[in-house]
Design a protein around this motif. Sequence first.
Motif, PDB file in Angstrom:
ATOM      1  N   SER A   1      21.851   3.763 -39.434  1.00 22.79           N
ATOM      2  CA  SER A   1      20.497   4.075 -39.093  1.00 22.79           C
ATOM      3  C   SER A   1      20.299   4.135 -37.356  1.00 22.79           C
ATOM      4  O   SER A   1      21.154   3.249 -36.881  1.00 22.79           O
ATOM      5  CB  SER A   1      19.570   4.049 -39.948  1.00 22.79           C
ATOM      6  OG  SER A   1      19.097   2.930 -39.814  1.00 22.79           O
ATOM      7  N   ARG A   2      19.836   4.507 -36.830  1.00 23.89           N
ATOM      8  CA  ARG A   2      19.063   4.414 -35.428  1.00 23.89           C
ATOM      9  C   ARG A   2      17.983   4.383 -35.404  1.00 23.89           C
ATOM     10  O   ARG A   2      16.835   4.835 -35.572  1.00 23.89           O
ATOM     11  CB  ARG A   2      19.943   5.796 -34.324  1.00 23.89           C
ATOM     12  CG  ARG A   2      19.684   6.323 -33.317  1.00 23.89           C
ATOM     13  CD  ARG A   2      20.444   6.822 -32.439  1.00 23.89           C
ATOM     14  NE  ARG A   2      22.086   6.469 -32.515  1.00 23.89           N
ATOM     15  CZ  ARG A   2      22.716   7.297 -32.895  1.00 23.89           C
ATOM     16  NH1 ARG A   2      22.657   9.032 -32.176  1.00 23.89           N
ATOM     17  NH2 ARG A   2      23.879   7.288 -32.608  1.00 23.89           N
ATOM     18  N   GLY A   3      17.022   3.970 -34.393  1.00 22.12           N
ATOM     19  CA  GLY A   3      15.880   3.495 -34.372  1.00 22.12           C
ATOM     20  C   GLY A   3      15.430   3.323 -32.973  1.00 22.12           C
ATOM     21  O   GLY A   3      15.862   2.323 -31.901  1.00 22.12           O
ATOM     22  N   ALA A   4      13.469   3.858 -32.358  1.00 24.78           N
ATOM     23  CA  ALA A   4      13.577   3.165 -31.266  1.00 24.78           C
ATOM     24  C   ALA A   4      12.056   3.005 -31.677  1.00 24.78           C
ATOM     25  O   ALA A   4      11.386   3.740 -32.416  1.00 24.78           O
ATOM     26  CB  ALA A   4      13.493   3.907 -30.249  1.00 24.78           C
ATOM     27  N   PHE A   5      10.941   1.738 -31.003  1.00 27.53           N
ATOM     28  CA  PHE A   5      10.738   1.201 -31.810  1.00 27.53           C
ATOM     29  C   PHE A   5       9.106   0.861 -29.881  1.00 27.53           C
ATOM     30  O   PHE A   5      10.150   0.424 -29.403  1.00 27.53           O
ATOM     31  CB  PHE A   5      10.249   0.441 -32.907  1.00 27.53           C
ATOM     32  CG  PHE A   5      10.943   0.399 -33.909  1.00 27.53           C
ATOM     33  CD1 PHE A   5      10.611   0.446 -34.881  1.00 27.53           C
ATOM     34  CD2 PHE A   5      12.430   0.309 -33.362  1.00 27.53           C
ATOM     35  CE1 PHE A   5      11.210   1.785 -36.056  1.00 27.53           C
ATOM     36  CE2 PHE A   5      13.186   0.782 -34.901  1.00 27.53           C
ATOM     37  CZ  PHE A   5      12.667   1.026 -35.965  1.00 27.53           C
ATOM     38  N   ALA A   6       8.094   0.722 -30.657  1.00 24.30           N
ATOM     39  CA  ALA A   6       7.591   0.198 -29.419  1.00 24.30           C
ATOM     40  C   ALA A   6       6.575  -1.040 -29.437  1.00 24.30           C
ATOM     41  O   ALA A   6       6.437  -1.594 -30.530  1.00 24.30           O
ATOM     42  CB  ALA A   6       6.815   1.381 -29.328  1.00 24.30           C
ATOM     43  N   GLU A   7       6.880  -1.785 -28.143  1.00 21.93           N
ATOM     44  CA  GLU A   7       5.991  -2.740 -27.619  1.00 21.93           C
ATOM     45  C   GLU A   7       4.237  -2.365 -28.050  1.00 21.93           C
ATOM     46  O   GLU A   7       3.875  -1.120 -27.632  1.00 21.93           O
ATOM     47  CB  GLU A   7       5.733  -3.415 -26.816  1.00 21.93           C
ATOM     48  CG  GLU A   7       6.834  -4.278 -27.120  1.00 21.93           C
ATOM     49  CD  GLU A   7       6.916  -5.022 -26.005  1.00 21.93           C
ATOM     50  OE1 GLU A   7       6.463  -4.749 -24.856  1.00 21.93           O
ATOM     51  OE2 GLU A   7       7.684  -5.798 -25.867  1.00 21.93           O
TER      52      GLU A   7
ATOM     53  N   GLU B   1      21.251   0.415 -33.066  1.00 24.45           N
ATOM     54  CA  GLU B   1      21.887   1.226 -34.489  1.00 24.45           C
ATOM     55  C   GLU B   1      21.982  -0.286 -35.405  1.00 24.45           C
ATOM     56  O   GLU B   1      21.841  -1.105 -35.135  1.00 24.45           O
ATOM     57  CB  GLU B   1      22.882   1.838 -34.368  1.00 24.45           C
ATOM     58  CG  GLU B   1      24.186   1.943 -35.645  1.00 24.45           C
ATOM     59  CD  GLU B   1      24.798   3.634 -35.059  1.00 24.45           C
ATOM     60  OE1 GLU B   1      25.817   3.060 -35.891  1.00 24.45           O
ATOM     61  OE2 GLU B   1      24.806   4.014 -34.105  1.00 24.45           O
ATOM     62  N   ARG B   2      21.565   0.388 -36.255  1.00 24.63           N
ATOM     63  CA  ARG B   2      21.551  -0.679 -37.748  1.00 24.63           C
ATOM     64  C   ARG B   2      22.132  -0.390 -39.030  1.00 24.63           C
ATOM     65  O   ARG B   2      22.282   0.729 -39.395  1.00 24.63           O
ATOM     66  CB  ARG B   2      20.126  -0.815 -38.970  1.00 24.63           C
ATOM     67  CG  ARG B   2      19.504  -1.299 -39.696  1.00 24.63           C
ATOM     68  CD  ARG B   2      18.875  -1.357 -40.192  1.00 24.63           C
ATOM     69  NE  ARG B   2      18.119  -1.607 -41.118  1.00 24.63           N
ATOM     70  CZ  ARG B   2      17.584  -2.638 -41.731  1.00 24.63           C
ATOM     71  NH1 ARG B   2      16.888  -3.580 -40.899  1.00 24.63           N
ATOM     72  NH2 ARG B   2      17.226  -2.433 -42.844  1.00 24.63           N
TER      73      ARG B   2
ATOM     74  N   ARG C   1      23.534  -6.167 -39.794  1.00 23.78           N
ATOM     75  CA  ARG C   1      23.808  -5.980 -39.091  1.00 23.78           C
ATOM     76  C   ARG C   1      23.163  -4.400 -37.698  1.00 23.78           C
ATOM     77  O   ARG C   1      22.834  -3.511 -38.425  1.00 23.78           O
ATOM     78  CB  ARG C   1      25.297  -5.223 -38.252  1.00 23.78           C
ATOM     79  CG  ARG C   1      26.212  -6.452 -39.936  1.00 23.78           C
ATOM     80  CD  ARG C   1      28.301  -5.652 -39.447  1.00 23.78           C
ATOM     81  NE  ARG C   1      28.838  -6.145 -39.932  1.00 23.78           N
ATOM     82  CZ  ARG C   1      30.150  -6.226 -40.486  1.00 23.78           C
ATOM     83  NH1 ARG C   1      30.673  -4.780 -39.987  1.00 23.78           N
ATOM     84  NH2 ARG C   1      30.736  -6.798 -41.022  1.00 23.78           N
ATOM     85  N   GLN C   2      22.659  -5.825 -36.933  1.00 21.32           N
ATOM     86  CA  GLN C   2      21.882  -5.160 -35.544  1.00 21.32           C
ATOM     87  C   GLN C   2      22.052  -5.923 -34.405  1.00 21.32           C
ATOM     88  O   GLN C   2      21.995  -6.922 -34.854  1.00 21.32           O
ATOM     89  CB  GLN C   2      20.093  -4.640 -36.279  1.00 21.32           C
ATOM     90  CG  GLN C   2      20.069  -5.546 -37.061  1.00 21.32           C
ATOM     91  CD  GLN C   2      18.660  -5.142 -37.604  1.00 21.32           C
ATOM     92  OE1 GLN C   2      18.298  -4.235 -37.940  1.00 21.32           O
ATOM     93  NE2 GLN C   2      17.458  -6.308 -38.329  1.00 21.32           N
ATOM     94  N   PRO C   3      21.760  -5.197 -33.385  1.00 16.61           N
ATOM     95  CA  PRO C   3      21.310  -6.400 -32.371  1.00 16.61           C
ATOM     96  C   PRO C   3      20.367  -7.612 -33.097  1.00 16.61           C
ATOM     97  O   PRO C   3      19.703  -7.216 -33.593  1.00 16.61           O
ATOM     98  CB  PRO C   3      20.705  -5.708 -31.535  1.00 16.61           C
ATOM     99  CG  PRO C   3      21.012  -4.144 -31.993  1.00 16.61           C
ATOM    100  CD  PRO C   3      20.819  -4.291 -33.335  1.00 16.61           C
ATOM    101  N   PHE C   4      20.829  -8.340 -32.095  1.00 13.18           N
ATOM    102  CA  PHE C   4      20.296  -9.468 -31.906  1.00 13.18           C
ATOM    103  C   PHE C   4      18.806  -9.518 -31.437  1.00 13.18           C
ATOM    104  O   PHE C   4      18.717  -8.908 -30.323  1.00 13.18           O
ATOM    105  CB  PHE C   4      20.617 -11.046 -31.502  1.00 13.18           C
ATOM    106  CG  PHE C   4      20.419 -12.121 -31.549  1.00 13.18           C
ATOM    107  CD1 PHE C   4      20.699 -12.842 -32.049  1.00 13.18           C
ATOM    108  CD2 PHE C   4      19.752 -12.764 -29.880  1.00 13.18           C
ATOM    109  CE1 PHE C   4      19.449 -13.875 -31.974  1.00 13.18           C
ATOM    110  CE2 PHE C   4      18.953 -13.359 -30.096  1.00 13.18           C
ATOM    111  CZ  PHE C   4      18.928 -14.555 -31.335  1.00 13.18           C
ATOM    112  N   PHE C   5      18.346 -10.400 -31.993  1.00 11.15           N
ATOM    113  CA  PHE C   5      16.543 -10.020 -31.289  1.00 11.15           C
ATOM    114  C   PHE C   5      15.913 -11.667 -31.559  1.00 11.15           C
ATOM    115  O   PHE C   5      15.715 -11.912 -33.160  1.00 11.15           O
ATOM    116  CB  PHE C   5      15.823  -8.509 -31.295  1.00 11.15           C
ATOM    117  CG  PHE C   5      15.785  -8.448 -32.832  1.00 11.15           C
ATOM    118  CD1 PHE C   5      14.485  -8.873 -33.804  1.00 11.15           C
ATOM    119  CD2 PHE C   5      16.844  -7.318 -33.246  1.00 11.15           C
ATOM    120  CE1 PHE C   5      15.000  -7.624 -35.298  1.00 11.15           C
ATOM    121  CE2 PHE C   5      16.940  -7.062 -34.654  1.00 11.15           C
ATOM    122  CZ  PHE C   5      15.356  -7.306 -35.502  1.00 11.15           C
TER     123      PHE C   5
END
Length: 310
Positions: free
Chosen positions: A109-115, A128-129, A144-148
Amino acid sequence: MSEPTAFQVPALPAPRRQALRRHLMNEIERPVRRPRRMLVLAPVAGVLAVAVAVGAVARPWASDGAPLIVTVAQGDPGGATLLLGRMATEAAAGPDPSSGEGEYVYVRSRGAFAEVGDGPARLKPVHEREIWIPRNERGDGLLRQPFFNVPIIGAIPEQETLTDVTPNAELVDLPTDPDALLTKLYRDRDGRGRGNSRDGAAFTAIGDILRESLVPPRTTAALYHAAARIPGVEVVRGVTDAAGRRGVAVAYTERSRRDEWIFDEQTYEYLGERSYLVADTVDGPAGTVLATTAVLQRALVSNLGQRPER
């Protein structure tokens, strides 16, 4: 603004940490004034900053963390029953995605999220995840996804083994009678005794199942029929997912926020989700996008970490 670091809190029990991680796309906190923090939608699916990893797509979000405002379209409450009924009929007659060979359910999947917090919500860049979920027996999965860093959960590495994961078969082991299914969802929420309203919690629970599972046709049909019975569910047309695909949404609004499940208008394939404000709040004006996601691929694979052909 730099990414927030995790709050210092006692370590959570392993099962709770795993559940929070696995549902990282699903538990958006309702907009209230609080210290700025990353908006998290918890199995289902991940958060935060990284560029699109695959291909060029239309991008309905800002890459620099600027607020994204969309038009708050008029919903159609009367159209929800009709649309969900058609979707249920189509799903019941379709192939079973959970049949075939393989020990793990793979979802990309793919996503964008807000603060959200002290000022207008700002959408973070897309990421991407990938997740691997045991198919039949409880056991290890993989994310698996970006480090955060995520508040409460802490640092999430790029790749992490998820222990004692609820298998796909158990997640989709649900009543196929819509009334019985909805009663179960209400009962589950009442057992927790907190969170969303009963109707909002039922809508969220169905969205969780649709997002990162392979669901048998009869169960999918029951989920759609059950959703049609939730008061306040409506249809919103002309919406776009995080991959730039246009579709029709089944939506529910609570506490100034509208959550949408997006489907292809012709095939009724599940595309993704979108959440945004429908009224002016401390987190921004009406139309401020809080999350946008897209499911890109689902498959059965034989081994943990194995990727299917794209």
